[in-house]
Scaffold this active site. Sequence first.
Site, PDB file in Angstrom:
ATOM      1  N   ASN A  10      41.708  45.959  37.063  1.00 50.05           N
ATOM      2  CA  ASN A  10      41.552  47.390  36.801  1.00 50.05           C
ATOM      3  C   ASN A  10      41.270  48.203  38.060  1.00 50.05           C
ATOM      4  O   ASN A  10      41.856  49.264  38.271  1.00 50.05           O
ATOM      5  CB  ASN A  10      40.435  47.613  35.784  1.00 50.05           C
ATOM      6  N   VAL A  11      40.364  47.721  38.917  1.00 51.22           N
ATOM      7  CA  VAL A  11      40.032  48.477  40.128  1.00 51.22           C
ATOM      8  C   VAL A  11      41.219  48.510  41.077  1.00 51.22           C
ATOM      9  O   VAL A  11      41.610  49.569  41.584  1.00 51.22           O
ATOM     10  CB  VAL A  11      38.798  47.888  40.840  1.00 51.22           C
ATOM     11  N   ASP A  32      48.141  39.541  43.697  1.00 46.26           N
ATOM     12  CA  ASP A  32      47.281  38.884  42.714  1.00 46.26           C
ATOM     13  C   ASP A  32      47.728  37.438  42.560  1.00 46.26           C
ATOM     14  O   ASP A  32      48.887  37.115  42.839  1.00 46.26           O
ATOM     15  CB  ASP A  32      47.335  39.602  41.363  1.00 46.26           C
ATOM     16  N   ARG A  81      31.869  41.467  36.377  1.00 42.95           N
ATOM     17  CA  ARG A  81      30.549  41.328  35.764  1.00 42.95           C
ATOM     18  C   ARG A  81      30.674  41.363  34.251  1.00 42.95           C
ATOM     19  O   ARG A  81      31.532  42.029  33.689  1.00 42.95           O
ATOM     20  CB  ARG A  81      29.630  42.465  36.214  1.00 42.95           C
ATOM     21  N   ASN A  94      32.491  34.376  43.638  1.00 43.33           N
ATOM     22  CA  ASN A  94      33.299  35.342  44.388  1.00 43.33           C
ATOM     23  C   ASN A  94      33.349  35.079  45.889  1.00 43.33           C
ATOM     24  O   ASN A  94      34.258  35.559  46.571  1.00 43.33           O
ATOM     25  CB  ASN A  94      32.807  36.768  44.117  1.00 43.33           C
ATOM     26  N   HIS A 174      24.227  47.616  47.437  1.00 46.51           N
ATOM     27  CA  HIS A 174      24.883  48.063  46.210  1.00 46.51           C
ATOM     28  C   HIS A 174      24.352  47.223  45.053  1.00 46.51           C
ATOM     29  O   HIS A 174      24.920  46.211  44.673  1.00 46.51           O
ATOM     30  CB  HIS A 174      26.392  47.893  46.352  1.00 46.51           C
TER      31      HIS A 174
END
EC number: 1.1.1.37
Length: 310
Positions: A10-11, A32, A81, A94, A174
């Site tokens: 999505n991002v 991807d 997440r 990650n 963050h």
Amino acid sequence: MKITVIGAGNVGATATQRIVEKQLAREVVLVDVVDGVPQGKALDMYESAPVELFDTRVVGTTGYEETAGSDIILITAGRPRKPGMSRDDLLAMNTEIVKTVTEEAVSKSPNAIIIVVSNPLDVMTYVAYVRSGFPKERVIGMAGVLDTARFRTFIAMELNVSVQDVNAFVLGGHGDSMVPVVKYTTVAGIPISELLPQDRIAALVDRARKGGIEIVNYLKTGSAYYAPSASAVEMIDAIVNDRKRIMPCSAYVTGQYGLNDVFVGVPVKLGRGGVEQVLEINLDEADRNALQASANEVKESCEKVNSMMQ
């Protein structure tokens, strides 16, 4: 200008669409690991060109040959997440992803600027920095731009004013330890302390800290992507157009704010060279201590990933 976006989730996909609609590059390559996904999304975006009136070429691929010669690499790849999952829960899974994609991408584009969006953000930016071997100015994390956007939004909602009139800085890591700096928060130049009582300011600060998880809890099966992609593209725009924008980004500090050798959210000047300057603003003791504590959290996580990257 050529931009590579790694991660067609999505991002990444939303960022790619924003990049082409703003015509920030002559070519955007969407990468991807899942065959068919980047190709299909890239073609779908390219087919919107006659409607959106852009001439940017959009390419989807599972390899890195097509990314060669990129000026900017946007890393969004990683596991998302889930409800109840902290950013630190994502650390082990990650680290390997960001390590691998960084090594692949920089081998084809050794002069690029890297922007990292993958979480845990500051630590993944460190991973990209170490594995790329790039100068610190050319590896940047998208943290404070998003956190500041959320803080500004909540203030605008509270006061029923335009978000354009709200200015703020959110520094630090963050995550839950981020530092919204109330001292530099204004609405049309008016200090926020003159417009809201302290308890409401504290509530907005707390909501900003929990902004990401608030959306995760609503969505249940995903995380935010509209605001994160917009924030990343704002950084890309500053670099592509050499705007010299002052933005809070995760940058490598070398003594500023009394911090050393860590990626943490600080005000930077962003231009064609990447991080062209780290600005050191005056912080009160509470904010400075909070920034130090936030940086210490990032350092602890970085020590964990060092062993993972052996």
